[in-house]
Scaffold this active site. Structure first.
Site, PDB file in Angstrom:
ATOM      1  N   THR A   1      37.763  33.838  32.632  1.00 23.00           N
ATOM      2  CA  THR A   1      36.381  34.905  33.545  1.00 23.00           C
ATOM      3  C   THR A   1      35.571  33.977  33.924  1.00 23.00           C
ATOM      4  O   THR A   1      35.223  33.807  35.012  1.00 23.00           O
ATOM      5  CB  THR A   1      36.150  35.978  32.298  1.00 23.00           C
ATOM      6  OG1 THR A   1      36.563  36.663  32.498  1.00 23.00           O
ATOM      7  CG2 THR A   1      34.074  36.700  33.076  1.00 23.00           C
TER       8      THR A   1
ATOM      9  N   LYS B   1      26.373  45.294  29.765  1.00 25.32           N
ATOM     10  CA  LYS B   1      28.152  45.984  30.154  1.00 25.32           C
ATOM     11  C   LYS B   1      27.671  47.528  30.030  1.00 25.32           C
ATOM     12  O   LYS B   1      28.700  48.179  30.771  1.00 25.32           O
ATOM     13  CB  LYS B   1      28.739  45.003  28.963  1.00 25.32           C
ATOM     14  CG  LYS B   1      28.673  45.159  28.376  1.00 25.32           C
ATOM     15  CD  LYS B   1      30.065  45.320  27.106  1.00 25.32           C
ATOM     16  CE  LYS B   1      30.266  45.313  26.049  1.00 25.32           C
ATOM     17  NZ  LYS B   1      30.648  44.158  24.795  1.00 25.32           N
TER      18      LYS B   1
ATOM     19  N   ASP C   1      39.637  44.199  34.026  1.00 27.38           N
ATOM     20  CA  ASP C   1      39.426  43.748  32.708  1.00 27.38           C
ATOM     21  C   ASP C   1      39.835  43.729  31.566  1.00 27.38           C
ATOM     22  O   ASP C   1      40.664  43.729  30.659  1.00 27.38           O
ATOM     23  CB  ASP C   1      38.854  42.193  32.708  1.00 27.38           C
ATOM     24  CG  ASP C   1      39.588  41.208  31.647  1.00 27.38           C
ATOM     25  OD1 ASP C   1      39.924  40.279  32.062  1.00 27.38           O
ATOM     26  OD2 ASP C   1      38.500  40.533  31.009  1.00 27.38           O
TER      27      ASP C   1
ATOM     28  N   ASP D   1      38.846  36.638  39.124  1.00 23.90           N
ATOM     29  CA  ASP D   1      39.197  36.095  38.877  1.00 23.90           C
ATOM     30  C   ASP D   1      40.479  35.515  38.646  1.00 23.90           C
ATOM     31  O   ASP D   1      40.089  33.912  38.445  1.00 23.90           O
ATOM     32  CB  ASP D   1      37.876  35.987  37.905  1.00 23.90           C
ATOM     33  CG  ASP D   1      37.676  36.930  37.069  1.00 23.90           C
ATOM     34  OD1 ASP D   1      38.695  37.818  37.327  1.00 23.90           O
ATOM     35  OD2 ASP D   1      37.529  37.346  36.063  1.00 23.90           O
ATOM     36  N   HIS D   2      40.711  36.013  38.034  1.00 29.25           N
ATOM     37  CA  HIS D   2      42.586  35.782  37.717  1.00 29.25           C
ATOM     38  C   HIS D   2      43.313  37.531  37.673  1.00 29.25           C
ATOM     39  O   HIS D   2      42.561  38.308  37.477  1.00 29.25           O
ATOM     40  CB  HIS D   2      42.320  35.526  35.903  1.00 29.25           C
ATOM     41  CG  HIS D   2      41.144  36.253  35.487  1.00 29.25           C
ATOM     42  ND1 HIS D   2      41.691  37.050  34.877  1.00 29.25           N
ATOM     43  CD2 HIS D   2      40.057  36.074  34.860  1.00 29.25           C
ATOM     44  CE1 HIS D   2      41.065  37.710  34.059  1.00 29.25           C
ATOM     45  NE2 HIS D   2      39.866  36.695  33.668  1.00 29.25           N
TER      46      HIS D   2
END
Length: 829
Positions: free
Chosen positions: A163, A249, A283, A330-331
């Protein structure tokens, strides 16, 4: 007259939070009515739900202003700029953004006060490209963005696919080795500090290199606001974004979108031009439940609703066709299992080192800084190499990792790296328990690690699918959209111009720094002290005369062997000359006594028979003065180095023709173990690829990257690494194979786009990387070269050469070709 009797109140409409009065008849709507059990029946819907809901309903339309609502549906909310994002749709009967047709390709549709389109960079963490392929119909907002705007099949993350690493690469255009955030957990021996996401040291600017896009914007007079982005709450280079939020978060996604929309409502003097927005899904759910689960679909729908809320909010402000929006990840995410773990305890009696465990493991000394430099990394790699018939990882020293990863040139990258197979992890011992659900970090070529990229707005082409690209290119793209001059970075500026409606930046061709000298044909040196011999040549004069091409023959050779232009030399003060033969051309370097490159074209039908007489035959090239030539005596039988050929002598059509290649200007020093790979590649694989693609142009040559920084070494650096022979030993060899994408055409008559396959092969004394010291070549060579696939751009950086200088197409198209990475990894079933 008689008074009308007061009707008892039955509804809370327009009455929420009114002051309680004992005189009033009927039900109540004050905040204590529940305690008295005196609330109207619609109190919950009318007065409580609006404080918990981000949307309007028919019941809420025209509501009286209520304290503590998340957003308003009152008549004056547009004026007060606090409407729910669906206010106009629900209360005014307008169509929603989702139901609208795609915007027409007219001029930018911006309201007054917006001279330049704002740019929003929106990241959905861990959104793998496959999710959109499989479940696009369940994500109507993202699907609309994909349909109407520009999207890539996928965007390639950088390695390791983590990340912080990738978010900061997207923000800077730099590889992790260049910006310093090389993983989520890092040790830096110079700082003698550990970095982790949860520790306060992550806020130390010493970790964060490069210039993030929010600084590029503010340094050039724009304003930047970040609603979460790794690095944005760090005082990088002494400053922060204009507006930023400390990461938390627990803040609902809707609150994040609402805040970004409020920033867009600011007066022009205070309003940002660039925004980031970040959400943790899919994620978080992917880690918990894995990438294939009912829960992941719910998380994707939540992410989709968040995008929908942003787009409706933009439409309400008439900014939906004014703002440029990039939606990316990001991935990706991969499935893991506690049955798929490789334990270091199975390879070492005593696991006496520190290990970063998981899908992208690194190993270092546990006693740092004391033993950091003396730690036996080579011994560890040796101990983890070819130990079992089937290992689910390969151990590499960082300098030997595939060059496409750009993961070596930083003290923070530990010397021992394990490249782990898909769905596996490597860990210390049985104490490791985080092995359920999903994870990421693997080789960035794995399909499961691919990320989404979608873009929408007046700056982007409409209804446009583009081929995949790497996320290092996004920084330059964002600079173009904001009309900024990018800071130096690892992207190739202009390679994404095909995404843009009116590209802001026009790349200019590279300028050759060193022009070729001439190497005239001369007499055979006498006496010949080269130590070279060739008993099979009976007519030496005639054989040598074949190297004396007239101008017409040289032109014909160039048309055949250099169909896309001669590779240009971008190194300064390089002394080399062009050597023309009928079937190949090379650029012989007087600095390193070998060719910088050799180029030839082979057809589907090229014969590759090895003439028996030539197996041990070599002679001096009469065009190269003896002092600048390699000699056969450089290669003593006891050395591990042997002469290898760049242009294979067996690609010949006559006995005489083979002698054009059996000359000292065509040899390069190779480890004997490496020649097994090189010879099989040239005698078997290249002819196979030529048959499949109706011919190939091949350019190959040496690479010197002793300091493993991904850029060519200077001659001074090379000289420091020459030992017991005057010939420098390359660290790698490159091969670039170009063919016509339309396979009916040969490389010479190709009118349309080209197709490229390029490789950067580590030049190593053995084949332990493939555990192949005894296996036949057909079992391992092709797999090995595919691991070391690369972009043409990587080859250019490592050689100081510029390829395709003769192509007639626009330069941005050539840059797309140069930044293409061929991928051979098969997805796990």
């Amino acid at each position: 007259g008689l008074k009308e009797p007061v009707q008892p109140q039955v509804s809370c409409r327009y009455r929420c939070n009114e002051t309680f009065s004992r005189m009033a008849s009927g039900c109540s709507c004050d905040d204590k009515c529940t305690e008295r059990q005196a609330c109207c029946s619609d109190y919950e819907d009318t007065c409580v739900l609006p404080t918990q809901s981000w949307s309007c309903s028919k019941l809420r339309c025209g509501e009286k202003r209520i304290a503590n609502v998340l957003c308003s549906c009152s008549e004056d909310c547009l004026e007060k700029k606090d409407c729910c994002t669906d206010y106009k749709t629900i209360c005014k009967g307008e169509t929603s953004w989702l139901k609208d047709k795609c915007a027409s390709s007219g001029a930018t549709q911006c309201p007054a006060g917006f001279e330049q389109s704002p740019l929003i960079l929106f990241s959905m963490d861990g959104f793998r490209a496959g999710y959109l392929e499989n479940w696009d119909s369940l994500m109507p907002n993202i699907n609309k963005l994909k349909t109407c705007g520009t999207h890539a099949k996928y965007m390639r993350a950088v390695y390791p696919t983590k990340t912080f690493v990738n978010h900061y690469t997207i923000a800077t255009g730099l590889y992790p080795e260049s910006h310093g955030i090389i993983d989520n957990n890092i040790y830096d021996v110079n700082l003698n500090l550990n970095f982790s996401l949860s520790s306060s040291t992550a806020r130390n600017p010493a970790w964060w290199g490069g210039q993030p896009i929010w600084h590029t914007a503010t340094y050039q007079g724009l304003k930047a606001a970040t609603y979460f982005w790794p690095g944005s709450e760090v005082k990088i280079n002494g400053s922060y974004p204009t507006i930023f939020k400390n990461y938390d978060k627990s803040i609902p996604f809707e609150a994040r979108v609402t805040e970004v929309l409020k920033w867009l409502d600011l007066p022009k003097a205070k309003r940002p031009d660039f925004f980031t927005l970040y959400i943790e899904e899919p994620d978080t759910t992917g880690h918990k439940y894995g990438p294939v689960s009912g829960e992941i679909i719910k998380a994707l729908q939540m992410a989709d609703r968040t995008l929908g809320m942003l787009m409706e909010g933009l439409k309400q402000r008439n900014l939906h066709n004014c703002v440029n929006l990039i939606l990316l990840a990001d991935h990706g995410m991969e499935e893991i299992s506690c049955d798929r773990l490789e334990y270091m305890a199975n390879y070492f009696d005593n696991v006496d080192f520190f290990m970063y465990e998981g899908p992208a493991p690194r190993i270092r000394s546990k006693n740092v800084p004391k033993d950091f430099y003396t730690f036996d990394s080579e011994g560890i790699v040796k101990n983890l190499t070819c130990r079992k018939p089937k290992q689910y990882f390969k151990a590499y020293l960082s300098k030997d990792l595939p060059k496409r990863l750009h993961y070596a040139n930083n003290i923070r990258i530990d010397k021992v790296n394990l490249m782990v197979d898909q769905q596996w992890m490597a860990v210390r011992d049985k104490k490791f328990t985080r092995c359920k659900g999903g994870t990421h970090g693997y080789d960035n070529e794995f399909k499961s690690m691919q990320a989404i990229f979608l873009a929408h707005g007046p700056g982007f082409n409409e209804k446009n699918e583009v081929t995949s690209f790497e996320n290092i290119e996004v920084y330059n793209l964002m600079c173009d959209l904001l009309k900024l001059k990018p800071a130096p970075n690892d992207g190739t500026h202009g390679s994404l111009n095909h995404l843009l409606k009116n590209p802001f930046y026009t790349p200019s061709p590279a300028k050759e720094q060193s022009s070729p000298l001439s190497c005239p044909f001369g007499p055979v040196p006498s006496p010949d002290v080269s130590g070279c011999k060739c008993s099979s040549i009976t007519e030496l004069e005639k054989v040598n005369q074949r190297l004396n091409l007239n101008n017409q023959a040289k032109t014909e050779s160039e048309a055949h062997n250099l169909p896309y232009g001669r590779p240009q030399v971008l190194q300064n003060h390089s002394k080399y000359c062009l050597l023309h033969q009928a079937k190949y051309i090379s650029a012989y370097s007087q600095d390193i006594l070998m060719p910088l490159w050799s180029s030839y074209t082979i057809y589907r039908s090229t014969s590759t028979s090895v003439p028996p007489s030539a197996s041990d035959c070599l002679r001096l090239d009469v065009r190269i003065p003896a002092a600048q030539s390699q000699t056969c005596s450089n290669y003593q039988p006891d050395l591990t180095i042997t002469p290898g050929f760049l242009y294979p002598p067996n690609f010949n059509s006559s006995n005489f023709e083979q002698y054009d290649a059996l000359i000292t200007s065509n040899i390069v020093p190779m480890f004997k173990g490496f020649t097994r790979l090189w010879n099989y590649f040239h005698t078997t694989l290249i002819p196979k690829y030529a048959r499949e693609r109706d011919g190939l142009n091949v350019i190959s040559g040496p690479i010197f990257d002793y300091n493993y920084d991904g850029h060519f070494d200077s001659y001074d650096t090379i000289k420091q690494h020459v030992s017991n022979t005057k010939i420098p030993i390359p660290t790698h060899y490159f091969v670039v194979l170009t063919s016509c994408e339309n396979q009916i055409n040969t490389p010479l008559n190709c009118l349309g786009p080209l197709k490229v396959l390029s490789f950067i092969l580590p030049h190593r004394p053995d084949n332990s990387e493939s555990c192949a010291d005894t296996s036949p070549e057909n079992l391992w060579v092709e797999e090995r070269i595919q691991i070391h696939t690369a972009r043409v751009r990587d080859v250019e950086l490592l050689t100081g050469l510029n390829f395709y200088s003769g192509l007639k197409q626009p330069l941005p198209e050539t840059l797309q070709l140069k930044t293409f990475l061929p991928i051979f990894v098969n997805p796990v079933n």
